[in-house]
Design a protein around this motif. Structure first.
Motif, PDB file in Angstrom:
ATOM      1  N   UNK A  67       0.807  -1.226   0.000  1.00  0.00           N
ATOM      2  CA  UNK A  67       0.000   0.000   0.000  1.00  0.00           C
ATOM      3  C   UNK A  67       0.845   1.284   0.000  1.00  0.00           C
ATOM      4  N   UNK A  68       1.990   1.255   0.679  1.00  0.00           N
ATOM      5  CA  UNK A  68       2.887   2.411   0.681  1.00  0.00           C
ATOM      6  C   UNK A  68       3.378   2.710  -0.727  1.00  0.00           C
ATOM      7  N   UNK A  75       0.855   9.038  -6.329  1.00  0.00           N
ATOM      8  CA  UNK A  75       1.148  10.448  -6.070  1.00  0.00           C
ATOM      9  C   UNK A  75       2.235  11.007  -6.986  1.00  0.00           C
ATOM     10  N   UNK A  76       3.281  10.235  -7.266  1.00  0.00           N
ATOM     11  CA  UNK A  76       4.461  10.791  -7.938  1.00  0.00           C
ATOM     12  C   UNK A  76       4.677  10.334  -9.373  1.00  0.00           C
ATOM     13  N   UNK A  77       4.012   9.304  -9.845  1.00  0.00           N
ATOM     14  CA  UNK A  77       4.128   8.874 -11.245  1.00  0.00           C
ATOM     15  C   UNK A  77       3.215   9.778 -12.077  1.00  0.00           C
ATOM     16  N   UNK A  78       3.698  10.979 -12.334  1.00  0.00           N
ATOM     17  CA  UNK A  78       2.870  12.014 -12.962  1.00  0.00           C
ATOM     18  C   UNK A  78       2.369  11.628 -14.348  1.00  0.00           C
ATOM     19  N   UNK A  79       3.191  10.933 -15.130  1.00  0.00           N
ATOM     20  CA  UNK A  79       2.774  10.572 -16.488  1.00  0.00           C
ATOM     21  C   UNK A  79       2.057   9.218 -16.538  1.00  0.00           C
ATOM     22  N   UNK A  80       1.873   8.602 -15.382  1.00  0.00           N
ATOM     23  CA  UNK A  80       1.114   7.348 -15.253  1.00  0.00           C
ATOM     24  C   UNK A  80       1.635   6.227 -16.160  1.00  0.00           C
ATOM     25  N   UNK A  86      13.691  10.207 -13.151  1.00  0.00           N
ATOM     26  CA  UNK A  86      14.531  10.988 -12.232  1.00  0.00           C
ATOM     27  C   UNK A  86      13.859  12.244 -11.675  1.00  0.00           C
ATOM     28  N   UNK A  87      13.110  12.962 -12.482  1.00  0.00           N
ATOM     29  CA  UNK A  87      12.449  14.172 -11.994  1.00  0.00           C
ATOM     30  C   UNK A  87      11.356  13.818 -10.978  1.00  0.00           C
ATOM     31  N   UNK A  88      10.573  12.787 -11.254  1.00  0.00           N
ATOM     32  CA  UNK A  88       9.533  12.347 -10.317  1.00  0.00           C
ATOM     33  C   UNK A  88      10.171  11.867  -9.006  1.00  0.00           C
ATOM     34  N   UNK A  89      11.308  11.181  -9.108  1.00  0.00           N
ATOM     35  CA  UNK A  89      12.023  10.712  -7.927  1.00  0.00           C
ATOM     36  C   UNK A  89      12.521  11.885  -7.094  1.00  0.00           C
ATOM     37  N   UNK A  90      13.057  12.895  -7.751  1.00  0.00           N
ATOM     38  CA  UNK A  90      13.545  14.089  -7.058  1.00  0.00           C
ATOM     39  C   UNK A  90      12.402  14.759  -6.285  1.00  0.00           C
ATOM     40  N   UNK A  91      11.232  14.874  -6.915  1.00  0.00           N
ATOM     41  CA  UNK A  91      10.058  15.461  -6.243  1.00  0.00           C
ATOM     42  C   UNK A  91       9.639  14.618  -5.045  1.00  0.00           C
ATOM     43  N   UNK A  92       9.631  13.302  -5.210  1.00  0.00           N
ATOM     44  CA  UNK A  92       9.289  12.383  -4.131  1.00  0.00           C
ATOM     45  C   UNK A  92      10.227  12.565  -2.948  1.00  0.00           C
TER      46      UNK A  92
END
Length: 130
Positions: A67-68, A75-80, A86-92
């Protein structure tokens, strides 16, 4: 593992030092990206995430952890596309580090950290080692 004293300032100062923070996040991303395809699958993220975030090595039963990681990906896989770039990881990582900093507050907290964790990198940054 190592003992360190941290507080909110330790974490926020590190994250706000863009160059130092992004270099450390990139190193963590590369460490987690087992197949070298420049994106993280759920399994790649799961394998090393606890270590880089100093979340401990307790029970890792899938029914408790899935679930985590589902929440993280939602929440962070913006482009699904089913992976974290790398950019999504940085935001996370930025969001998680700020949340941990707020959790510590301004009082010093003694913690046990993984040597390669981002919190340890924040401590090293505070002492001018990175």
């Amino acid at each position: 593992m190592s003992l360190a004293v941290v507080n909110e300032t330790t974490v926020t100062t590190f994250v706000e030092d863009r160059k130092a923070f992004e270099n450390c996040v990139e190193e963590c991303f590369e460490m987690l990206d087992a197949d070298g395809d420049r994106v993280l699958s759920q399994s790649e993220l799961r394998e090393g995430f606890c270590k880089i975030m100093s979340l401990g090595h307790g029970s890792r039963e899938e029914e408790k952890i899935d679930p985590l990681f589902n929440t993280i990906f939602n929440r962070f896989d913006e482009d699904r596309n089913g992976s974290i770039d790398p950019q999504e990881f940085r935001c996370l990582i930025r969001e998680l580090m700020f949340a941990m900093g707020r959790g510590f507050g301004n009082s010093p907290v003694l913690v046990v950290l993984e040597i390669d964790s981002l919190l340890m990198k924040a401590v090293e940054h505070e002492f001018g080692r990175i």
